[in-house]
Every structure is written in C-alpha cells, then in structure tokens.
Design an enzyme around this catalytic site. Structure first.
Site, PDB file in Angstrom:
ATOM      1  N   ALA A 167       0.846  -1.200   0.000  1.00  0.00           N
ATOM      2  CA  ALA A 167       0.000   0.000   0.000  1.00  0.00           C
ATOM      3  C   ALA A 167       0.881   1.251   0.000  1.00  0.00           C
ATOM      4  O   ALA A 167       0.634   2.211  -0.731  1.00  0.00           O
ATOM      5  CB  ALA A 167      -0.917  -0.002   1.219  1.00  0.00           C
ATOM      6  N   TYR A 168       1.922   1.212   0.816  1.00  0.00           N
ATOM      7  CA  TYR A 168       2.830   2.354   0.921  1.00  0.00           C
ATOM      8  C   TYR A 168       3.539   2.581  -0.412  1.00  0.00           C
ATOM      9  O   TYR A 168       3.546   3.704  -0.942  1.00  0.00           O
ATOM     10  CB  TYR A 168       3.847   2.080   2.036  1.00  0.00           C
ATOM     11  CG  TYR A 168       4.691   3.262   2.403  1.00  0.00           C
ATOM     12  CD1 TYR A 168       4.163   4.330   3.126  1.00  0.00           C
ATOM     13  CD2 TYR A 168       6.039   3.319   2.043  1.00  0.00           C
ATOM     14  CE1 TYR A 168       4.949   5.416   3.468  1.00  0.00           C
ATOM     15  CE2 TYR A 168       6.824   4.404   2.393  1.00  0.00           C
ATOM     16  CZ  TYR A 168       6.280   5.454   3.106  1.00  0.00           C
ATOM     17  OH  TYR A 168       7.062   6.530   3.435  1.00  0.00           O
ATOM     18  N   SER A 169       4.115   1.508  -0.984  1.00  0.00           N
ATOM     19  CA  SER A 169       4.857   1.637  -2.248  1.00  0.00           C
ATOM     20  C   SER A 169       3.947   2.140  -3.367  1.00  0.00           C
ATOM     21  O   SER A 169       4.324   3.034  -4.137  1.00  0.00           O
ATOM     22  CB  SER A 169       5.449   0.281  -2.650  1.00  0.00           C
ATOM     23  OG  SER A 169       6.293  -0.208  -1.652  1.00  0.00           O
ATOM     24  N   LYS A 172       2.873   5.861  -2.861  1.00  0.00           N
ATOM     25  CA  LYS A 172       3.959   6.816  -3.098  1.00  0.00           C
ATOM     26  C   LYS A 172       4.299   6.877  -4.594  1.00  0.00           C
ATOM     27  O   LYS A 172       4.637   7.948  -5.112  1.00  0.00           O
ATOM     28  CB  LYS A 172       5.189   6.458  -2.265  1.00  0.00           C
ATOM     29  CG  LYS A 172       4.959   6.579  -0.756  1.00  0.00           C
ATOM     30  CD  LYS A 172       4.615   8.004  -0.331  1.00  0.00           C
ATOM     31  CE  LYS A 172       4.569   8.156   1.187  1.00  0.00           C
ATOM     32  NZ  LYS A 172       4.276   9.513   1.627  1.00  0.00           N
TER      33      LYS A 172
END
Ligand SMILES: NC(=O)c1ccc[n+]([C@@H]2O[C@H](COP(=O)([O-])OP(=O)(O)OC[C@H]3O[C@@H](n4cnc5c(N)ncnc54)[C@H](O)[C@@H]3O)[C@@H](O)[C@H]2O)c1
Length: 261
Positions: A167-169, A172
């Site tokens: 989710a973070y990757s 971003k």
C-alpha cells in the site's frame, strides 16, 4: 538570437530567504514536517503548522513563536484541509508554499496476497487521495497569485517498491505520477509541483516499524545510514524556495546514494 533572463547570482536572497512568505506545512506535528516548519520559520517564513493531531501541531507552532499558527486538519477530510488553507490565508494574507508531509505506512510485513483491502484503502485515502486534496486546495489559492511552491513527500518505496509494503509503495508511486502530471499542468503559471523521495529518515514513523523492516531498507543505502530530518528539511526548503524556479513535476532524491537515476 532570443534573449534570456540573466541568471540570478546574488546569494543575499533566495534559498535562505523566506521573509514575506507564508507556508502551510501539513504533518507539522512530528518528524520531517516538524523539522521543515521550524526551518522555514528560522529563514523568515510565517508558517501554518497543520496536523491531524492538534496537540503536536500546537507544540510545533509554540516552538516557532508568533510567526506560526496551529491548525488541526486531516488530509483524508477535504473540508478540513480547505479550512486550514483559509485560516492560513486569513492569518498571513497569501499562501506561497504548501508542503505535504502527512503520510502513513499502513500495515507492513504482509505479502500482497495477504493484504487486507480495508488497510490498503486507508493508506490510499491518506497518502494518495490526501495528496491530491492538498494539491487541489493549494492550487486554488496559488492560482490567484500566479506563484506557488507545492512539495509532497513521497518515498524511495514509490520509485523502487518495498516488498511487504504494497500500500505504501503503490501510493507513493501514485504520488510521484500525480506530481509529474501536475508539474506539466501548471508549468506556465509560476506554480511548481515537486516531490521528495527519501530513503529511511530517523523519525517516529520509522521507529514504529519492525527492526527487520528498517534493516532491509538501510542495507540498500550505499552510505549505510539513515538520513536525518534536518537533511530532509534542508532539501524541502530549497525545493520550496524562489531559487528552485526551473524544476517542476520532479521527484528529488534523498537516499544516500540508493537512487542514482
Ligand atoms: N521517515 C522516513 O524514513 C520516510 C521515508 C520516506 C518517506 N517518508 C514520508 O515522509 C512523510 C513524513 O514522515 P515522517 O517520518 O516525518 O512521519 P511521522 O509519523 O514522524 O510524522 C507524520 C506526521 O503527519 C501527521 N499525519 C499523519 N496522517 C495525517 C493525516 N491524515 N492528516 C494530517 N496529518 C497527518 C502525523 O500526525 C504526524 O505528525 C510521510 O509521508 C512519509 O511517508 C518518510
């Protein structure tokens, strides 16, 4: 032969001079946001310290003193972000700079087939949709003056992908794509939209991650160390300065040599 404006070579003003400018720093209660809010104020800016955590926003504003206000807003709630910019404009007259440091890592340590979609949606709402909300709101204010510096804090995870941080990757990477598009959309307005892609910076967000996740990220850094919030703040201040005038849609590197492209 076309004539070009002469490049400025005075060092008296520009990157170290934010006198007469006002900044909205979102996520100013902690970490990178707190550091850049303080640095901009030290260099002469008035600063609206915005955070979903009212108490920490207040603490940063108090540390800065009279040239700061504290505002509570959550980037996942567009009305609160609009109100924060209105409060900044009412206090300072014009918003020249918007720096978005709000972000969450979401659940880590799970491969994609194990990820819960509710958690994924929560991260998208803050890291990606929230970034659009900040850009939209800042642009509506800045377009009235044909000047602005919008900077989002992305991550090296968005360029390279960190395993078990889907989710973070993904959010971003989405932010980096958004900045590329917005840079082109507003290239002729005097408003620049850029991002910063740090590798590991020592903040509470990183301290909350499991040790193996931090080691996984630090091992990839040629300098073999984490970055500091002061290093992040210094680069954000440059991107937000008048001197950074011929760069838009770009994601600046802050990775100790990890991302050399
Ligand atoms: N620390 C790192 O190693 C690192 C590396 C790459 C990118 N980043 C990015 O930098 C940014 C700042 O990270 P940090 O390490 O300073 O984090 P941090 O957790 O120390 O600070 C983040 C601040 O943002 C606020 N915030 C979180 N969600 C919010 C929301 N929905 N609305 C308003 N405020 C909100 C928090 O209350 C907190 O004060 C994040 O976007 C993060 O993804 C950090």
């Amino acid at each position: 032969m076309p004539s070009f404006p002469r490049p400025r070579c005075d060092t008296q003003e520009g990157m170290s001079d934010f006198e007469g400018q006002a900044a909205v720093v979102i996520g100013a209660g902690a970490g990178i946001g707190r550091a850049v809010a303080i640095l901009l104020a030290q260099r002469g800016a008035s600063v609206a310290c915005v955070d979903r955590d009212q108490d920490t926003a207040q603490k940063t504003a108090q540390e800065i003193g009279p040239r700061a206000i504290a505002v509570s807003a959550d980037v996942s709630d567009e009305t609160s972000v609009q109100t924060a910019f209105e409060q900044a404009e009412n206090a300072f007259g014009q918003v020249h700079i918007a720096i978005n440091c709000a972000g969450i890592s979401g659940t880590t340590g799970k491969q994609s087939h194990e990820v819960e979609l509710d958690d994924f949606d929560r991260v998208v709402k803050i890291n990606l949709r929230g970034a659009l909300v900040v850009s939209q709101t800042a642009l509506r204010h800045m377009l009235q003056h044909n000047y602005g510096r919008i900077v989002h804090v992305a991550s090296i995870a968005g360029k390279e992908g960190n395993a078990n941080m889907i989710a973070y990757s993904a959010t971003k990477a989405g932010m980096i794509g958004m900045v590329k598009a917005q840079g082109k959309e507003y290239a002729e307005t005097g408003i620049t939209v850029n991002a910063l892609a740090p590798a590991v910076i020592r903040t509470d967000l990183v301290a909350a991650l499991p040790d193996e996740v931090v080691t996984y990220m630090t091992d990839k850094i040629p300098m073999k160390r984490t970055g500091t919030v002061e290093e992040a703040a210094a680069m954000l201040a440059f991107i937000a300065s008048k001197d950074c005038s011929f760069t838009t849609g770009f994601t600046f590197d802050l990775t100790g040599g990890r991302a050399t492209y």
